[in-house]
Design an enzyme around this catalytic site. Structure first.
Site, short mmCIF file in Angstrom:
data_model
loop_
_atom_site.label_atom_id
_atom_site.label_comp_id
_atom_site.label_asym_id
_atom_site.label_seq_id
_atom_site.Cartn_x
_atom_site.Cartn_y
_atom_site.Cartn_z
N SER A 95 39.17 34.64 37.40
CA SER A 95 37.87 34.80 38.04
C SER A 95 38.02 35.53 39.38
O SER A 95 38.55 36.63 39.43
CB SER A 95 37.21 33.42 38.20
OG SER A 95 35.86 33.52 38.53
N ASP A 217 30.59 34.27 28.05
CA ASP A 217 30.92 33.77 29.38
C ASP A 217 29.65 33.82 30.21
O ASP A 217 29.09 34.90 30.45
CB ASP A 217 32.03 34.64 29.99
CG ASP A 217 32.47 34.20 31.39
OD1 ASP A 217 31.71 33.48 32.05
OD2 ASP A 217 33.56 34.61 31.81
N HIS A 246 33.86 30.40 30.89
CA HIS A 246 34.45 31.10 32.03
C HIS A 246 35.84 30.59 32.39
O HIS A 246 36.54 31.21 33.17
CB HIS A 246 33.50 30.96 33.24
CG HIS A 246 33.86 31.85 34.38
ND1 HIS A 246 33.90 33.23 34.29
CD2 HIS A 246 34.23 31.56 35.66
CE1 HIS A 246 34.25 33.75 35.46
NE2 HIS A 246 34.46 32.76 36.31
#
Length: 270
Positions: A95, A217, A246
């Site tokens: 991320s 996601d 995610h």
């Protein structure tokens, strides 16, 4: 133990010439890598650390000014690599940490042999000819919900982000690490991440990048992985996995760990 090591709870596991650095995303800490680490420690030196602001770090060390931009986190990463005397590493960033690694690699490309990006996005906001996944109104509502009742927001956000119901262990795990963050710090970090726009620096990234993405996601539409691929300055490759959510390394380890190991072990040309 030095101040950098202590501040970020740096742990070094395993041994080997190849250094692998694992960096977690928003709302988690280094425990998010628990399914991957056992596969790496026999043959690699694995460095784990916590981003400043994670619930496992000392909130007194959190500087709201420093971490108002992603560069603050990139400076931390470079300090950790220097502190651990790393000359070259494979950087695995989840991320926001994927972008943090990219920023750090522009300053010191020599320190990174490759970057494996998981669920990465250079910008979360939609723009002209760009689908980031969120409108400003969506983000304003998200931040307002965090301000009003952080615990309730965590309970609602965790299953959406992970892609499961509250009974799933992955959702419970993410809820725990999310709730561990001090609410004002979580809001500040969330604003820094969701309002960031790193599109303009992608062309400066010359280190090979392996972009790994869930097919579904909440935070990152699949088209974003293709955007990264098209705009990064160095060689890159994309793999869209059949995982949902995610945090696929936590929620779908059976699917994701073999993919990550393949990208860690094989170069783009191979």
């Amino acid at each position: 133990m030095g101040i950098v090591e202590e501040a970020h709870n740096v742990r070094v596991l395993g041994s080997g010439e190849q250094v692998i650095v694992l960096a977690h995303g928003f709302g988690t800490d280094q425990s998010v890598w628990r399914h991957l680490v056992p596969h790496l420690v026999d043959d690699h030196r694995v460095i784990l650390y916590d981003n400043m602001g994670a619930g496992t770090t000392n909130p007194d060390y959190f500087d709201f000014g420093r971490y108002a931009t992603l560069e603050g986190f990139a400076y931390d990463l470079l300090a950790i690599l220097e502190d651990q005397q790393v000359e070259s590493c494979i950087f695995v960033g989840h991320s926001v940490s994927a972008m943090v690694g990219a920023i750090a690699s522009i300053t010191r490309p020599d320190l990174f042999s490759k970057i494996v990006m998981i669920s990465a996005s250079p910008r979360y906001l939609n723009d002209v000819d760009y689908l980031g996944g969120f409108d400003q109104e969506d983000l304003d509502q998200l931040f307002e919900a965090m301000r009003e009742n952080y615990k309730a927001w965590c309970s609602g956000f965790a299953p959406l982000a992970v892609g499961g119901d509250m009974d799933s262990l992955a959702v419970q795990e993410f809820s725990r690490t999310l709730f561990n963050m001090r609410p004002d710090i979580a809001l500040s970090v969330g604003q820094t991440i969701f309002q960031s726009d790193m599109r303009q620096i992608l062309g400066l990234v010359t280190v090979p990048c392996h972009i790994v993405q869930s097919v579904k996601d909440l935070a990152v539409p699949v088209v974003v992985s293709e955007y990264l691929h098209q705009n990064l300055g160095g060689d890159s490759i994309v793999e869209v996995m059949s995982s949902d959510g995610h945090l696929p390394q936590l929620s779908s380890p059976d699917i994701v760990i073999p993919v990550l190991l393949r990208h860690i072990q094989h170069d783009i040309a191979a």
